[in-house]
Design a protein around this motif. Structure first.
Motif, PDB file in Angstrom:
ATOM      1  N   GLU A 180      74.922  15.395  70.415  1.00  0.00           N
ATOM      2  CA  GLU A 180      75.550  14.137  70.837  1.00  0.00           C
ATOM      3  C   GLU A 180      77.003  14.349  71.252  1.00  0.00           C
ATOM      4  OE1 GLU A 180      75.136  10.882  68.201  1.00  0.00           O
ATOM      5  OE2 GLU A 180      72.941  11.028  68.063  1.00  0.00           O
ATOM      6  N   THR A 181      77.760  15.072  70.432  1.00  0.00           N
ATOM      7  CA  THR A 181      79.162  15.343  70.771  1.00  0.00           C
ATOM      8  C   THR A 181      79.306  16.628  71.575  1.00  0.00           C
ATOM      9  OG1 THR A 181      79.523  16.567  68.708  1.00  0.00           O
ATOM     10  CG2 THR A 181      79.939  14.203  68.671  1.00  0.00           C
ATOM     11  N   ARG A 182      78.197  17.375  71.718  1.00  0.00           N
ATOM     12  CA  ARG A 182      78.203  18.675  72.395  1.00  0.00           C
ATOM     13  C   ARG A 182      79.223  19.602  71.737  1.00  0.00           C
ATOM     14  NH1 ARG A 182      75.435  18.751  77.154  1.00  0.00           N
ATOM     15  NH2 ARG A 182      76.672  20.486  77.979  1.00  0.00           N
ATOM     16  N   GLN A 183      79.200  19.596  70.406  1.00  0.00           N
ATOM     17  CA  GLN A 183      80.133  20.418  69.657  1.00  0.00           C
ATOM     18  C   GLN A 183      79.398  21.272  68.628  1.00  0.00           C
ATOM     19  OE1 GLN A 183      83.077  17.860  67.880  1.00  0.00           O
ATOM     20  NE2 GLN A 183      84.241  17.643  69.787  1.00  0.00           N
ATOM     21  N   ILE A 184      79.958  22.430  68.350  1.00  0.00           N
ATOM     22  CA  ILE A 184      79.534  23.256  67.217  1.00  0.00           C
ATOM     23  C   ILE A 184      80.507  22.961  66.082  1.00  0.00           C
ATOM     24  CG2 ILE A 184      79.234  25.599  66.354  1.00  0.00           C
ATOM     25  CD1 ILE A 184      78.670  26.459  69.218  1.00  0.00           C
ATOM     26  N   ILE A 185      79.977  22.653  64.912  1.00  0.00           N
ATOM     27  CA  ILE A 185      80.803  22.263  63.777  1.00  0.00           C
ATOM     28  C   ILE A 185      80.576  23.265  62.644  1.00  0.00           C
ATOM     29  CG2 ILE A 185      81.311  20.449  62.106  1.00  0.00           C
ATOM     30  CD1 ILE A 185      80.101  18.470  64.184  1.00  0.00           C
ATOM     31  N   THR A 186      81.648  23.870  62.176  1.00  0.00           N
ATOM     32  CA  THR A 186      81.554  24.813  61.065  1.00  0.00           C
ATOM     33  C   THR A 186      82.313  24.273  59.863  1.00  0.00           C
ATOM     34  OG1 THR A 186      83.542  26.061  61.680  1.00  0.00           O
ATOM     35  CG2 THR A 186      81.455  26.767  62.650  1.00  0.00           C
ATOM     36  N   GLN A 187      81.834  24.618  58.689  1.00  0.00           N
ATOM     37  CA  GLN A 187      82.540  24.319  57.448  1.00  0.00           C
ATOM     38  C   GLN A 187      82.853  25.642  56.770  1.00  0.00           C
ATOM     39  OE1 GLN A 187      81.101  20.968  55.026  1.00  0.00           O
ATOM     40  NE2 GLN A 187      79.570  20.615  56.613  1.00  0.00           N
ATOM     41  N   ALA A 188      84.110  25.801  56.354  1.00  0.00           N
ATOM     42  CA  ALA A 188      84.551  27.053  55.750  1.00  0.00           C
ATOM     43  C   ALA A 188      85.491  26.754  54.601  1.00  0.00           C
ATOM     44  CB  ALA A 188      85.246  27.929  56.796  1.00  0.00           C
ATOM     45  N   ARG A 189      85.666  27.764  53.753  1.00  0.00           N
ATOM     46  CA  ARG A 189      86.562  27.625  52.610  1.00  0.00           C
ATOM     47  C   ARG A 189      87.400  28.879  52.484  1.00  0.00           C
ATOM     48  NH1 ARG A 189      84.148  27.556  46.664  1.00  0.00           N
ATOM     49  NH2 ARG A 189      85.173  29.569  46.480  1.00  0.00           N
ATOM     50  N   ASP A 190      88.672  28.715  52.101  1.00  0.00           N
ATOM     51  CA  ASP A 190      89.493  29.893  51.862  1.00  0.00           C
ATOM     52  C   ASP A 190      89.864  29.977  50.388  1.00  0.00           C
ATOM     53  OD1 ASP A 190      91.573  28.156  51.360  1.00  0.00           O
ATOM     54  OD2 ASP A 190      92.684  28.600  53.188  1.00  0.00           O
ATOM     55  N   GLY A 191      90.716  30.926  50.056  1.00  0.00           N
ATOM     56  CA  GLY A 191      91.058  31.147  48.653  1.00  0.00           C
ATOM     57  C   GLY A 191      92.210  30.307  48.156  1.00  0.00           C
ATOM     58  N   TRP A 192      92.702  29.375  48.970  1.00  0.00           N
ATOM     59  CA  TRP A 192      93.843  28.554  48.577  1.00  0.00           C
ATOM     60  C   TRP A 192      93.459  27.113  48.273  1.00  0.00           C
ATOM     61  CZ3 TRP A 192      94.605  32.954  51.237  1.00  0.00           C
ATOM     62  CH2 TRP A 192      95.723  33.720  50.921  1.00  0.00           C
ATOM     63  N   GLY A 193      92.192  26.858  48.090  1.00  0.00           N
ATOM     64  CA  GLY A 193      91.766  25.505  47.777  1.00  0.00           C
ATOM     65  C   GLY A 193      91.622  24.622  48.997  1.00  0.00           C
ATOM     66  N   LEU A 194      91.461  25.229  50.177  1.00  0.00           N
ATOM     67  CA  LEU A 194      91.288  24.459  51.402  1.00  0.00           C
ATOM     68  C   LEU A 194      89.853  24.564  51.903  1.00  0.00           C
ATOM     69  CD1 LEU A 194      94.473  25.172  53.562  1.00  0.00           C
ATOM     70  CD2 LEU A 194      94.076  23.375  51.904  1.00  0.00           C
ATOM     71  N   TYR A 195      89.289  23.418  52.279  1.00  0.00           N
ATOM     72  CA  TYR A 195      87.988  23.367  52.938  1.00  0.00           C
ATOM     73  C   TYR A 195      88.219  22.901  54.381  1.00  0.00           C
ATOM     74  CZ  TYR A 195      85.524  23.897  48.506  1.00  0.00           C
ATOM     75  OH  TYR A 195      85.045  24.382  47.322  1.00  0.00           O
ATOM     76  N   TYR A 196      87.787  23.716  55.328  1.00  0.00           N
ATOM     77  CA  TYR A 196      88.015  23.426  56.737  1.00  0.00           C
ATOM     78  C   TYR A 196      86.721  22.939  57.397  1.00  0.00           C
ATOM     79  CZ  TYR A 196      92.256  26.311  56.318  1.00  0.00           C
ATOM     80  OH  TYR A 196      93.469  26.825  55.941  1.00  0.00           O
ATOM     81  N   THR A 197      86.821  21.871  58.167  1.00  0.00           N
ATOM     82  CA  THR A 197      85.745  21.477  59.073  1.00  0.00           C
ATOM     83  C   THR A 197      86.307  21.618  60.482  1.00  0.00           C
ATOM     84  OG1 THR A 197      84.805  19.915  57.487  1.00  0.00           O
ATOM     85  CG2 THR A 197      84.177  19.648  59.796  1.00  0.00           C
ATOM     86  N   ASP A 198      85.777  22.586  61.231  1.00  0.00           N
ATOM     87  CA  ASP A 198      86.285  22.886  62.562  1.00  0.00           C
ATOM     88  C   ASP A 198      85.270  22.481  63.618  1.00  0.00           C
ATOM     89  OD1 ASP A 198      88.903  24.531  62.286  1.00  0.00           O
ATOM     90  OD2 ASP A 198      87.584  25.367  60.762  1.00  0.00           O
TER      91      ASP A 198
END
Length: 430
Positions: free
Chosen positions: A209-227
């Motif tokens: 629908e948005t023609r996007q690839i969406i990833t979810q990732a986590r790093d070691g500093w307590g951050l969760y990224y949705t890109d």
């Protein structure tokens, strides 16, 4: 900071141990689900030879190696798919390494067949080399195969650029949290795959629908990224178009709001290039010797709100100056005793010395500079906030920054577009 996210995420790609990972279910510690994205027109799979080669149920024709022989066993696996009315097969060639009781399965080559005719051969080493080059690193380990813990769960055939053709997505590595995927796109006009990009995260979905690839990732500093990424066929590359961050480290901080804390520790998703920690400033001298940007915790919370808004729009904050010790203010005044440009410490220190003022600009999510009204510490009308003498692009970017910072609880200085102070007042930190 430009290279921070790839570096942080790559640290999590170290193998967690032997055996298969826990089943994926969208949790941060699970490997990515392989059913995301639109399904190809038809699919199927067949091990060659015999049954699907689970690591603990290999065909009898492929015996375990002797103790003093090569520990790696070869395998092949077929994945059928249909594109443009053509029935094709992706044949994976890999090895199973049982060294020290572990089972490490890797793919080093993929053949694309039509019937028994090989249309194309893809070498995983070439893709890893390309991924390293795109990240500005080298394949120091000379890796030539993937590294994951189940033979056939790491491949997906799905439409990653939303052109109606199934593309290849292969897990390159699994770690304690994230995975990395190597992605090849099918070129209908050439009837072949071309390596396109690498993605990192614990989950990946393709949203038609948005023609996007969406990833979810986590790093070691307590951050969760949705890109969010969008493939630009004209540019021939994947564009990083948005980012949302959940900052559990900042939310759960135990320090009081007036504590002077490290930006690096709490906001690693904000870039830092302190101009006065180098000679790259209007004085041509180093003003303070710490490259660690520090601010009040309460100010950092507001800065994160600004970054949340800008990240969703495809931008990242870059800090040029944060807390400035009083002795640094004295040095600036000695070098430039002009109250139009430098606060006179004899009459009161700069708000930078309160730890609640920050000089910032914008960069893209990938750290590339964007056009702004001027450089840092520009002593001309270009630096003011009327934006009447700058380009439309520079004006739009400065206004985007101003709107985000103001909404988060900062006020700007009319003679410097980059200068923002927390509306909450704090005393000077001696």
């Amino acid at each position: 900071m430009k290279r921070l996210l790839p570096l942080l995420l790559s640290l999590t790609l170290l193998c967690a141990g032997c055996g298969a990972p826990a089943p994926s279910g969208g949790s941060p510690s699970a490997p990515p689900a392989e059913s995301s994205g639109p399904a190809p027109e038809s699919s199927g799979e067949a091990a060659v030879p015999g049954q699907t080669p689970e690591t603990d149920h290999l065909p009898e024709t492929d015996p375990l190696p002797e103790a003093d022989s090569d520990p790696a066993e070869s395998y092949t696996l077929d994945k059928a798919f249909t594109t443009g009315g053509r029935e094709l097969t992706a044949r994976l060639h890999g090895t199973i390494d049982r060294t020290d009781g572990c089972e490490r399965c890797g793919v080093y080559k993929i053949e694309v067949l039509e019937g028994e005719t090989v249309l194309q051969t893809l070498l995983v080493k070439d893709a890893i080399d390309a991924a390293c080059a795109a990240a500005g690193t080298e394949n120091y380990g000379d890796e030539d195969r993937t590294n994951y813990f189940t033979i056939d769960s790491g491949l997906a055939l799905e439409d990653l650029n939303f052109d109606g053709c199934p593309d290849l997505r292969l897990i390159q590595a699994l770690g304690t949290v994230n995975a990395s995927w190597l992605c090849w796109l099918w070129e209908p006009e050439n009837s072949r795959f071309s390596y396109a990009f690498e993605l990192v995260g614990f989950e990946l979905t393709a949203d038609p629908e948005t023609r996007q690839i969406i990833t979810q990732a986590r790093d070691g500093w307590g951050l969760y990224y949705t890109d969010c990424y969008q493939y630009n066929s004209g540019a021939g590359k994947l564009l990083h178009v948005g980012q949302m961050v959940e900052n559990f480290c900042l939310e759960e901080a135990a320090e009081p709001e007036d504590a002077l804390v490290s930006v690096w520790e709490y906001l690693p998703n904000v870039s830092v290039e302190l101009k006065y920690a180098t000679a790259d400033n209007f004085t041509g001298q180093v003003i303070y010797d710490s490259a660690d940007a520090r601010l009040r915790l309460g100010t950092l919370r507001k800065l994160q709100k600004a970054q949340d808004r800008l990240g969703a729009e495809g931008y990242r904050l870059l800090i040029w100056d944060a807390y400035r010790p009083p002795e640094a203010q004295w040095k600036l005044w000695e070098l430039c005793p002009d109250p139009n440009f430098v606060s006179d410490p004899n009459r009161g220190f700069s708000r930078h010395s309160r730890g609640s003022t920050v000089d910032v600009t914008l960069v893209t999510l990938d750290g590339e500079a964007v056009e702004m009204p001027s450089g840092f510490d520009e002593f001309s009308p270009l630096a003011d906030r009327d934006y009447s003498d700058v380009s439309d692009t520079a004006r739009a970017n400065a206004e985007r920054l101003e709107q985000a910072m103001t909404a988060a609880g900062f006020r700007g200085y009319d003679k410097e577009w980059w200068h923002y102070s927390d509306t909450t007042d704090y005393p000077v930190i001696q």
